[in-house]
Design an enzyme around this catalytic site. Structure first.
Site, PDB file in Angstrom:
ATOM      1  N   ASP A  67       8.374 -17.914 -12.182  1.00 50.58           N
ATOM      2  CA  ASP A  67       9.350 -18.161 -13.238  1.00 50.58           C
ATOM      3  C   ASP A  67       9.139 -19.604 -13.719  1.00 50.58           C
ATOM      4  OD1 ASP A  67      13.027 -18.128 -13.474  1.00 50.58           O
ATOM      5  OD2 ASP A  67      11.437 -18.854 -14.812  1.00 50.58           O
ATOM      6  N   TYR A 112      17.135 -20.079  -9.634  1.00 51.69           N
ATOM      7  CA  TYR A 112      17.931 -19.374 -10.649  1.00 51.69           C
ATOM      8  C   TYR A 112      16.970 -18.800 -11.680  1.00 51.69           C
ATOM      9  CZ  TYR A 112      21.175 -18.788 -14.607  1.00 51.69           C
ATOM     10  OH  TYR A 112      21.907 -18.299 -15.658  1.00 51.69           O
ATOM     11  N   LYS A 141      12.617 -21.845 -23.031  1.00 56.21           N
ATOM     12  CA  LYS A 141      12.861 -23.270 -23.313  1.00 56.21           C
ATOM     13  C   LYS A 141      11.825 -23.903 -24.248  1.00 56.21           C
ATOM     14  CE  LYS A 141      15.317 -23.675 -18.920  1.00 56.21           C
ATOM     15  NZ  LYS A 141      16.725 -24.022 -19.180  1.00 56.21           N
TER      16      LYS A 141
HETATM   17  P1  KE4 Z   1      18.163 -18.573 -20.124  1.00 63.51           P
HETATM   18  O1  KE4 Z   1      18.579 -17.128 -20.041  1.00 63.51           O
HETATM   19  O2  KE4 Z   1      19.318 -19.538 -19.905  1.00 63.51           O
HETATM   20  O3  KE4 Z   1      17.360 -18.889 -21.417  1.00 63.51           O
HETATM   21  O4  KE4 Z   1      17.089 -18.838 -18.955  1.00 63.51           O
HETATM   22  C1  KE4 Z   1      17.459 -18.545 -17.638  1.00 63.51           C
HETATM   23  C2  KE4 Z   1      16.569 -19.336 -16.716  1.00 63.51           C
HETATM   24  C3  KE4 Z   1      15.528 -18.689 -16.074  1.00 63.51           C
HETATM   25  N1  KE4 Z   1      14.691 -19.351 -15.249  1.00 63.51           N
HETATM   26  C4  KE4 Z   1      14.840 -20.678 -15.028  1.00 63.51           C
HETATM   27  C5  KE4 Z   1      13.887 -21.378 -14.113  1.00 63.51           C
HETATM   28  C6  KE4 Z   1      15.879 -21.397 -15.674  1.00 63.51           C
HETATM   29  O5  KE4 Z   1      16.000 -22.734 -15.451  1.00 63.51           O
HETATM   30  C7  KE4 Z   1      16.762 -20.724 -16.522  1.00 63.51           C
HETATM   31  C8  KE4 Z   1      17.925 -21.422 -17.201  1.00 63.51           C
HETATM   32  N2  KE4 Z   1      18.147 -22.775 -16.808  1.00 63.51           N
HETATM   33  C9  KE4 Z   1      19.508 -23.247 -16.910  1.00 63.51           C
HETATM   34  C10 KE4 Z   1      19.496 -24.713 -16.489  1.00 63.51           C
HETATM   35  N3  KE4 Z   1      19.618 -24.851 -15.112  1.00 63.51           N
HETATM   36  C11 KE4 Z   1      20.070 -23.059 -18.288  1.00 63.51           C
HETATM   37  C12 KE4 Z   1      21.336 -23.864 -18.558  1.00 63.51           C
HETATM   38  C13 KE4 Z   1      22.522 -22.951 -18.700  1.00 63.51           C
HETATM   39  O6  KE4 Z   1      22.618 -21.931 -17.971  1.00 63.51           O
HETATM   40  O7  KE4 Z   1      23.388 -23.307 -19.538  1.00 63.51           O
END
Ligand code: KE4
Length: 428
Positions: free
Chosen positions: A240, A145, A268
């Site tokens: 990523d 993801y 993060k």
């Molecule tokens: P954000 O747009 O949520 O800041 O990041 C997206 C993203 C991109 N790449 C990786 C490897 C990620 O884990 C994420 C976001 N992780 C999720 C948790 N599995 C965020 C939690 C959520 O969507 O509420």
């Protein structure tokens, strides 16, 4: 019996104004059933809900809270920065300090651009890869993801996977026609995709340690194969590291596995819990970005002083020599305890871990990719989740998420977690 009457009332109210009552789908507990609790505050390894219950927290706001919640150095940095103003839209010294910290920690990153989320970071890195190479196609992997940019919501992991429809409505076919989705840990599939697309592939993007379908690790030689294939074919390798960056090591997964990607995405941890994203890499690629080059990318709050102050405080605190060895020690203790608990309960659990990221799958088979993860018994996971929550342990509310240990966790938290797991697994 834990009471959550105030949370229930808040959730009922939230449902009136917010789709699903949440601002991000996975928080709604729909993958495990029941209703989410509402947090009042967080401190160290614990979160405290509005009904006065406390939980040992293994979600860590999905990764940022590697130091634990409300770390005094981060709080103090944000309070001090806020006194000077909350946003400028003008270059400020904190942006330079953050950029230098990232570039010094991650040698493959010669230049870095701040943005406001991991989604922005990966979306921009892909646009940059296409602009730099003049090609359109991108390879991604099932279960990985990278946020919710249209072209990446194709067999995405995390929320999209949890809800069982890996593709998202609202994404026109045309927006995904350039996205090739392959199984993770299968280098032959990648080689075949390059052969079938000759020199149309702009880049390969992956989580080097996928943490959005639970947690599984790259098999020996896999990352090296991706590095060679992309280099030989003039495509960019994009790591990523939104989740793994500054989580698995100061230099991220690329330091752990000894690889040099062309671009890396962050998020993060580098924001210390405030909204943040970043992408960086080879200077010749990064200099294609506006205002220097023809690839456009922008953001009102990019480099926001409060996010920079929080992130700088976090990264400076993590520079203590033993941070990652401490996280590894805690991770190993949790892994050993959970495996013993499963064995004594006769439960079929695969406990995957990489550093302070982990996931327990309810399956008897090893989990090395999404197809393996999908074999897990999600109903049993849901029962396990609620059993642990009832004992004051908050795990990610989905089988397809990673758990995170922080430096605020200690042996007593690990022991309490393992004891609770043994009880719950025996009762399943
Ligand atoms: P954000 O747009 O949520 O800041 O990041 C997206 C993203 C991109 N790449 C990786 C490897 C990620 O884990 C994420 C976001 N992780 C999720 C948790 N599995 C965020 C939690 C959520 O969507 O509420």
């Amino acid at each position: 019996m834990i009471s959550r009457t105030k949370s229930a009332a808040l959730f009922a109210e939230a449902l009136r104004y917010i789709p699903g009552g949440v601002n991000s789908p996975v928080r709604a507990f729909r993958a495990v059933g029941g209703q989410p609790f509402f947090v009042n505050r967080a401190q160290g390894a614990r979160v405290f809900d509005v009904d006065g219950n406390s939980y040992i927290d293994y979600v860590g706001t999905w990764g940022p809270a590697i130091l634990g919640h409300a770390h005094p150095k981060i709080i103090q940095a944000v309070q001090q920065a806020a006194g000077h103003g909350t946003s400028f839209g003008i270059p400020n010294p904190l942006e330079v300090q953050m950029a230098k910290l990232v570039c010094s920690a991650v040698p493959s990153v010669q230049k870095v651009r701040m943005c406001n989320s991991g989604t922005e970071a990966t979306m921009s890195a892909i646009r940059l890869a296409r602009g730099f190479t003049g090609r359109n196609k991108i390879i991604k992997f099932e279960g990985c993801y990278h946020g919710h940019a249209d072209s990446l919501l194709v067999k995405a992991g995390s929320g999209a996977l949890t809800f069982g429809h890996p593709d998202s409505l609202g994404v026109p076919e045309a927006f995904t026609q350039h996205t090739i989705v392959l199984p993770f840990n299968d280098a032959v599939a990648v080689r075949k995709a390059f052969e079938a697309n000759l020199r149309d592939i702009a880049g390969v993007i992956l989580e080097p340690v996928p943490g959005n379908a639970g947690v599984y690790v790259p098999q020996p030689g896999y990352l090296e194969a991706l590095r060679k294939l992309t280099a030989d074919c003039g495509a960019l390798l994009i790591f990523d590291e939104v989740m793994t960056g500054f989580r698995l090591a100061r230099g991220g997964a690329q330091q752990v596995f000894g690889l040099t990607p062309d671009l890396t995405c962050f998020g993060k941890i580098i924001g210390g819990g405030l909204p943040v994203g970043a992408f960086g890499g080879r200077a010749d690629i990064m200099d294609c970005l506006a205002p220097l080059g023809p690839v456009y990318q922008a953001g009102t709050l990019s480099g926001n002083p409060l996010a920079m102050a929080a992130g700088i405080a976090a990264l400076e605190e993590l520079q203590f020599a033993d941070a990652y060895s401490r996280l590894e020690k805690l991770g190993a203790a949790l892994e050993a305890g959970m495996k013993d608990a499963a064995k004594s309960a006769g439960a079929q659990v695969q406990f995957n871990r990489c550093g302070s990221m982990f996931c327990g799958y309810f399956t008897s088979e090893p989990v090395r990719n999404l197809a393996d993860a999908m074999k897990s018994d999600r109903a049993r996971f849901a029962k396990f989740f609620h059993g642990m929550l009832a004992r004051g342990i908050y795990l990610a509310p989905s089988q397809f998420e990673a758990g995170f240990i922080s430096l605020a966790h200690g042996e007593s938290e690990i022991d309490q977690t393992v004891r609770a797991a043994a009880e719950v697994l025996r009762a399943l």
